[in-house]
Design a protein around this motif. Structure first.
Motif, PDB file in Angstrom:
ATOM      1  N   VAL A   1       0.839  -1.201   0.000  1.00 16.43           N
ATOM      2  CA  VAL A   1       0.000   0.000   0.000  1.00 16.43           C
ATOM      3  C   VAL A   1       0.876   1.254   0.000  1.00 16.43           C
ATOM      4  CG1 VAL A   1      -1.677   1.338   1.338  1.00 16.43           C
ATOM      5  CG2 VAL A   1      -1.977  -1.124   1.079  1.00 16.43           C
ATOM      6  N   LEU A   2       1.932   1.260   0.816  1.00 17.35           N
ATOM      7  CA  LEU A   2       2.834   2.411   0.858  1.00 17.35           C
ATOM      8  C   LEU A   2       3.524   2.623  -0.487  1.00 17.35           C
ATOM      9  CD1 LEU A   2       4.483   2.031   4.369  1.00 17.35           C
ATOM     10  CD2 LEU A   2       2.833   3.761   3.654  1.00 17.35           C
ATOM     11  N   HIS A   3       3.959   1.551  -1.107  1.00 19.05           N
ATOM     12  CA  HIS A   3       4.614   1.645  -2.411  1.00 19.05           C
ATOM     13  C   HIS A   3       3.644   2.212  -3.456  1.00 19.05           C
ATOM     14  CE1 HIS A   3       7.207   0.714  -5.773  1.00 19.05           C
ATOM     15  NE2 HIS A   3       6.206   0.067  -6.336  1.00 19.05           N
ATOM     16  N   ARG A   4       2.422   1.693  -3.475  1.00 20.29           N
ATOM     17  CA  ARG A   4       1.402   2.168  -4.418  1.00 20.29           C
ATOM     18  C   ARG A   4       1.066   3.636  -4.161  1.00 20.29           C
ATOM     19  NH1 ARG A   4      -4.218   0.816  -3.704  1.00 20.29           N
ATOM     20  NH2 ARG A   4      -3.393  -0.645  -2.184  1.00 20.29           N
TER      21      ARG A   4
ATOM     22  N   ARG B   1       1.563   6.667  -6.848  1.00 21.61           N
ATOM     23  CA  ARG B   1       0.427   7.483  -7.280  1.00 21.61           C
ATOM     24  C   ARG B   1       0.638   8.956  -6.947  1.00 21.61           C
ATOM     25  NH1 ARG B   1      -5.052   4.675  -5.501  1.00 21.61           N
ATOM     26  NH2 ARG B   1      -5.794   6.732  -6.136  1.00 21.61           N
ATOM     27  N   LEU B   2       1.243   9.236  -5.787  1.00 20.68           N
ATOM     28  CA  LEU B   2       1.498  10.616  -5.407  1.00 20.68           C
ATOM     29  C   LEU B   2       2.522  11.245  -6.349  1.00 20.68           C
ATOM     30  CD1 LEU B   2       0.630  12.674  -3.239  1.00 20.68           C
ATOM     31  CD2 LEU B   2       2.701  12.060  -1.998  1.00 20.68           C
ATOM     32  N   ALA B   3       3.570  10.507  -6.676  1.00 25.30           N
ATOM     33  CA  ALA B   3       4.581  11.014  -7.615  1.00 25.30           C
ATOM     34  C   ALA B   3       3.965  11.274  -8.986  1.00 25.30           C
ATOM     35  CB  ALA B   3       5.740  10.029  -7.725  1.00 25.30           C
TER      36      ALA B   3
ATOM     37  N   ALA C   1       9.132   4.460   0.705  1.00 26.43           N
ATOM     38  CA  ALA C   1       8.006   5.271   0.224  1.00 26.43           C
ATOM     39  C   ALA C   1       8.298   6.756   0.388  1.00 26.43           C
ATOM     40  CB  ALA C   1       6.728   4.888   0.966  1.00 26.43           C
ATOM     41  N   ILE C   2       8.817   7.156   1.540  1.00 27.63           N
ATOM     42  CA  ILE C   2       9.117   8.571   1.782  1.00 27.63           C
ATOM     43  C   ILE C   2      10.250   9.036   0.867  1.00 27.63           C
ATOM     44  CG2 ILE C   2       9.927  10.243   3.504  1.00 27.63           C
ATOM     45  CD1 ILE C   2       7.005   9.307   3.842  1.00 27.63           C
ATOM     46  N   GLU C   3      11.277   8.197   0.694  1.00 24.25           N
ATOM     47  CA  GLU C   3      12.368   8.553  -0.215  1.00 24.25           C
ATOM     48  C   GLU C   3      11.853   8.756  -1.638  1.00 24.25           C
ATOM     49  OE1 GLU C   3      15.266   5.441   0.194  1.00 24.25           O
ATOM     50  OE2 GLU C   3      16.280   6.476   1.843  1.00 24.25           O
ATOM     51  N   HIS C   4      10.961   7.884  -2.071  1.00 22.24           N
ATOM     52  CA  HIS C   4      10.405   7.996  -3.425  1.00 22.24           C
ATOM     53  C   HIS C   4       9.639   9.314  -3.583  1.00 22.24           C
ATOM     54  CE1 HIS C   4       9.060   6.535  -7.300  1.00 22.24           C
ATOM     55  NE2 HIS C   4       7.829   6.911  -6.976  1.00 22.24           N
ATOM     56  N   ILE C   5       8.834   9.650  -2.597  1.00 21.92           N
ATOM     57  CA  ILE C   5       8.058  10.895  -2.635  1.00 21.92           C
ATOM     58  C   ILE C   5       9.000  12.098  -2.682  1.00 21.92           C
ATOM     59  CG2 ILE C   5       6.526  12.389  -1.274  1.00 21.92           C
ATOM     60  CD1 ILE C   5       5.170   9.737  -0.303  1.00 21.92           C
ATOM     61  N   MET C   6      10.024  12.100  -1.827  1.00 19.51           N
ATOM     62  CA  MET C   6      10.948  13.241  -1.769  1.00 19.51           C
ATOM     63  C   MET C   6      11.759  13.367  -3.057  1.00 19.51           C
ATOM     64  SD  MET C   6      10.154  14.540   1.035  1.00 19.51           S
ATOM     65  CE  MET C   6       9.047  13.942   2.284  1.00 19.51           C
TER      66      MET C   6
ATOM     67  N   MET D   1       9.005   9.654  13.431  1.00 19.51           N
ATOM     68  CA  MET D   1      10.432   9.953  13.562  1.00 19.51           C
ATOM     69  C   MET D   1      11.230   9.379  12.396  1.00 19.51           C
ATOM     70  SD  MET D   1      11.212   9.883  17.629  1.00 19.51           S
ATOM     71  CE  MET D   1      10.378   8.369  18.062  1.00 19.51           C
ATOM     72  N   ILE D   2      10.818   8.221  11.890  1.00 20.83           N
ATOM     73  CA  ILE D   2      11.479   7.634  10.718  1.00 20.83           C
ATOM     74  C   ILE D   2      11.210   8.496   9.486  1.00 20.83           C
ATOM     75  CG2 ILE D   2      11.457   5.636   9.165  1.00 20.83           C
ATOM     76  CD1 ILE D   2      10.920   4.023  11.834  1.00 20.83           C
ATOM     77  N   MET D   3       9.959   8.925   9.332  1.00 23.46           N
ATOM     78  CA  MET D   3       9.619   9.816   8.216  1.00 23.46           C
ATOM     79  C   MET D   3      10.420  11.110   8.317  1.00 23.46           C
ATOM     80  SD  MET D   3       5.482   9.321   8.082  1.00 23.46           S
ATOM     81  CE  MET D   3       5.210  10.803   7.170  1.00 23.46           C
ATOM     82  N   GLU D   4      10.532  11.649   9.530  1.00 27.69           N
ATOM     83  CA  GLU D   4      11.237  12.916   9.742  1.00 27.69           C
ATOM     84  C   GLU D   4      12.716  12.807   9.372  1.00 27.69           C
ATOM     85  OE1 GLU D   4      11.290  16.251  13.199  1.00 27.69           O
ATOM     86  OE2 GLU D   4      11.718  14.205  13.839  1.00 27.69           O
TER      87      GLU D   4
END
Length: 129
Positions: A35-38, A42-44, A74-79, A100-103
């Motif tokens: 779900v996170l990967h998808r 989709r956000l990108a 997922a966060i790396e892909h978005i950034m 904290m991991i996302m941050e």
């Protein structure tokens, strides 16, 4: 029988855009690595060829069922794809372990990330220049 987020026809990933350059990612149900990967894909895609100043991630109605590397990826892909200046996470408004991991991942991309309990406060923070 009541419907819930586990039914296959309920989309767990909702993406919205607005005129201020903010992409909103709403996550529902059980968040797995898939779900996170998808969601990141989709956000990108939604931010392709658009100016993205901020990303709002809302996960109030979700449960965690992923591994830490899935969240980091997922966060790396978005950034990498969107390069936002700021990112807000709307959940309980606390600095939880996933937050904290996302941050720390966002910080590696020089992106400010802030937790919020209220979406209106998150949007106001994202709109500040």
């Amino acid at each position: 029988m009541p419907l819930d987020n586990n039914t296959p026809d309920v989309d767990q990933v909702h993406i919205e855009t607005d005129i201020h350059g903010i992409l909103t990612l709403r996550l529902r149900g059980e968040l797995t690595g898939d779900v996170l990967h998808r969601a990141a894909e989709r956000l990108a895609a939604a931010g392709q060829d658009k100016r993205v100043d901020g990303v709002l991630i809302e996960s109030k109605d979700s449960s965690v069922a992923y591994e830490i590397p899935d969240l980091v990826a997922a966060i790396e892909h978005i950034m990498e794809e969107l390069s936002p200046r700021r990112c807000a996470h709307v959940s309980q408004g606390e600095r939880t372990r996933p937050y904290m991991i996302m941050e720390s991942t966002a910080r590696a991309f020089a992106v400010k990330l802030q937790p919020f309990a209220c979406e209106m406060e998150a949007r106001a923070w994202l709109l500040r220049r």
